[in-house]
Design a protein around this motif. Structure first.
Motif: not given
Length: 109
Positions: A60-80
């Motif tokens: 996963a990667v965490t966006c540097p702006l607002h800490n959204w976590v994105i799956s590198l495998e699917t491109g989907e946002a994780l968590g809520a």
């Protein structure tokens, strides 16, 4: 499928990313700690933050702006969080990296 050479795996630090400019926009290419490589559009689905500047952890990667976590495998946002980023197929031949040309063209369609 047609593939475009984008460099070598050594061009990307472990748990890091590089950005590739294409006619269809910027593509972020990520390398995990265990040398898996992923590619996706270089913008967070939340506010368009540059994912290539985020922190890579696991797959996963965490966006540097607002800490959204994105799956590198699917491109989907994780968590809520909800949303997704277009992923681009990556091929590795030895040390060389390639991305799928057709996936890039699909954005323009």
């Amino acid at each position: 499928m047609t593939w475009i050479a984008i460099g070598t795996i050594a061009d990307i630090p472990r748990r890091g990313a590089r950005c590739v400019a294409t006619p269809q926009g910027k593509i972020a290419v990520f390398r995990t700690a265990d040398d898996r490589v992923f590619a996706m559009d270089d913008h967070c689905p939340h506010k368009g933050g540059p994912l290539s500047q985020g922190i890579v952890h696991g797959a996963a990667v965490t966006c540097p702006l607002h800490n959204w976590v994105i799956s590198l495998e699917t491109g989907e946002a994780l968590g809520a969080d909800e949303g997704s980023v277009r992923t681009i197929p990556v091929r590795i031949e030895g040390e060389r990296l390639f991305i799928a040309l057709e996936a890039l063209a699909s954005k323009a369609a």
